[in-house]
Design a protein around this motif. Structure first.
Motif, PDB file in Angstrom:
ATOM      1  N   GLY A  38       3.905  -7.943  -7.163  1.00  0.00           N
ATOM      2  CA  GLY A  38       4.460  -8.999  -6.325  1.00  0.00           C
ATOM      3  C   GLY A  38       4.478  -8.607  -4.870  1.00  0.00           C
ATOM      4  N   TYR A  39       5.161  -9.421  -4.047  1.00  0.00           N
ATOM      5  CA  TYR A  39       5.310  -9.128  -2.635  1.00  0.00           C
ATOM      6  C   TYR A  39       6.661  -8.477  -2.395  1.00  0.00           C
ATOM      7  N   PRO A  40       6.852  -7.787  -1.282  1.00  0.00           N
ATOM      8  CA  PRO A  40       8.125  -7.100  -1.031  1.00  0.00           C
ATOM      9  C   PRO A  40       9.298  -8.069  -1.085  1.00  0.00           C
ATOM     10  N   MET A  41      10.310  -7.743  -1.852  1.00  0.00           N
ATOM     11  CA  MET A  41      11.483  -8.614  -2.032  1.00  0.00           C
ATOM     12  C   MET A  41      12.754  -7.767  -2.001  1.00  0.00           C
ATOM     13  N   ILE A  42      12.838  -6.879  -1.014  1.00  0.00           N
ATOM     14  CA  ILE A  42      13.955  -5.930  -0.983  1.00  0.00           C
ATOM     15  C   ILE A  42      15.290  -6.650  -0.949  1.00  0.00           C
ATOM     16  N   HIS A  43      15.432  -7.646  -0.046  1.00  0.00           N
ATOM     17  CA  HIS A  43      16.718  -8.313   0.088  1.00  0.00           C
ATOM     18  C   HIS A  43      17.081  -9.102  -1.168  1.00  0.00           C
TER      19      HIS A  43
ATOM     20  N   THR B 181       0.412  -5.404  -5.117  1.00  0.00           N
ATOM     21  CA  THR B 181       0.954  -6.295  -4.089  1.00  0.00           C
ATOM     22  C   THR B 181       0.073  -7.517  -3.925  1.00  0.00           C
ATOM     23  N   THR B 182       0.694  -8.684  -3.925  1.00  0.00           N
ATOM     24  CA  THR B 182      -0.014  -9.936  -3.676  1.00  0.00           C
ATOM     25  C   THR B 182       1.012 -10.964  -3.219  1.00  0.00           C
ATOM     26  N   ASN B 183       0.548 -11.961  -2.466  1.00  0.00           N
ATOM     27  CA  ASN B 183       1.435 -13.043  -2.066  1.00  0.00           C
ATOM     28  C   ASN B 183       1.021 -14.360  -2.729  1.00  0.00           C
ATOM     29  N   ASN B 184       0.221 -14.258  -3.814  1.00  0.00           N
ATOM     30  CA  ASN B 184      -0.278 -15.432  -4.508  1.00  0.00           C
ATOM     31  C   ASN B 184       0.333 -15.513  -5.903  1.00  0.00           C
TER      32      ASN B 184
ATOM     33  N   ILE C 131       0.022 -13.083  -9.426  1.00  0.00           N
ATOM     34  CA  ILE C 131       1.181 -12.446 -10.063  1.00  0.00           C
ATOM     35  C   ILE C 131       1.193 -12.800 -11.551  1.00  0.00           C
ATOM     36  N   ALA C 132       0.954 -14.076 -11.860  1.00  0.00           N
ATOM     37  CA  ALA C 132       0.944 -14.507 -13.261  1.00  0.00           C
ATOM     38  C   ALA C 132      -0.144 -13.783 -14.053  1.00  0.00           C
TER      39      ALA C 132
END
Length: 317
Positions: free
Chosen positions: A212-217, A233-236, A240-241
């Protein structure tokens, strides 16, 4: 009457139009006295207006006196030109009214991916309603990441963006449309599911790779900061699926997106009561005034979004 040197240069101003309309009214009624009622001014004023027009044009337009009212040869030509001029003005006004009623132009919209399967996403309904009201509008649409769309709206290359609203930028105005819920998924082939039934209490999630993409928060809000090992890492959303479906990765996916997949049964939510978050889906424009076309579309989009169907929960599945 001494007209002096001819002064008319061919440029017509507002006062000229007023004098010319007075002249046309007098001609239509056949004299000064007969035009009083329509013009709502007295004979001295009408006489002065015609005289001013003759001086302005440098032409004698009419004969008036005991013999009655009569146009000169030049007056007949000026009257014919007036009829043509005011017909053109009427046509101009009609065309402008048509433009206002049916404006034409381009509306540039950027949208994040994978919203189409969300029953709360009302962009198609807004487009349909907008095209009914403004059939001449051309839509120029694209997909990208929220960050890219935000920058394009700030730069003015997009009129409207529809993004995951995870931050607030002063250069943008935000309109919340709806909220989207996402869960942490693995596939039925993943060891977390095949060996542990998807129960994270018995295992260390850090032993499994995350896509996935960075989701720290977001992770901090769920109390899992540092527990997931992101090695892809991907933003699509579709990628991800695919990575989750491979059985090698965990990944967050929106509920509506998983429910739309033909192999939905391959995807299993991990401790959904804990590992879930909501994303605000917002429409964005540049801060400050926007064009009428943009504001009208936003109004349609917000109205349709307020009338959206209720959001499905995981338990509904």
């Amino acid at each position: 009457m001494e007209l002096g040197n001819r002064r008319f240069t061919g440029k017509v101003g507002d006062n000229d139009l007023r004098l010319l309309r007075t002249f046309c009214t007098v001609v239509r009624h056949g004299g000064f006295a007969a035009a009083e009622s329509e013009l709502q001014i007295g004979l001295p004023s009408i006489s002065r207006y015609i005289k001013d027009l003759e001086i302005r044009l440098g032409l004698r337009l009419c004969e008036r006196g005991r013999r009655g009212f009569a146009l000169t040869a030049e007056g007949k030509e000026v009257h014919a030109a007036c009829i043509s001029l005011f017909n053109d003005l009427d046509n101009f006004e009609t065309r402008v009214r048509d433009i206002l009623a049916n404006p034409a132009g381009s509306l540039r919209i950027g949208v994040v991916d994978s919203l189409t399967t969300d029953p709360q996403f009302q962009l198609p309904q807004a487009i349909r309603a907008y095209k009914t009201a403004y059939p001449n509008i051309h839509f120029d649409m694209s997909t990208s990441t929220s960050n890219s769309i935000e920058q394009d709206v700030i730069d003015g290359t997009l009129d409207i963006g529809i993004v995951f609203n995870r931050r607030h930028l002063e250069q943008l105005s935000y309109s919340l449309l709806h909220e989207e819920v996402s869960y942490l998924y693995c596939s039925v082939d993943h060891p977390l599911w095949s060996e542990h039934g998807g129960c994270p209490h018995d295992v260390n999630l850090g032993n499994y790779e995350f896509a996935g993409y960075p989701m720290i928060h977001v992770m901090e809000g769920m109390g899992i900061d540092g527990l997931l090992l992101r090695t892809a890492t991907t933003n699509n959303m579709e990628i991800i699926a695919m990575l989750v479906s491979s059985g090698a990765y965990l990944g967050f996916l929106p509920l509506h997106y998983v429910k739309s997949l033909k192999d939905e049964d391959r995807f299993q939510a991990i401790a959904p009561e804990k590992f879930h978050f909501e994303s605000r889906i917002s429409a964005i424009t540049r801060s400050g005034p926007v064009s009428p076309l943009v504001s009208s579309f936003l109004a349609q989009l917000k109205a349709k979004s307020q009338a959206r169907p209720p959001r499905k929960q995981l338990a509904d599945g």
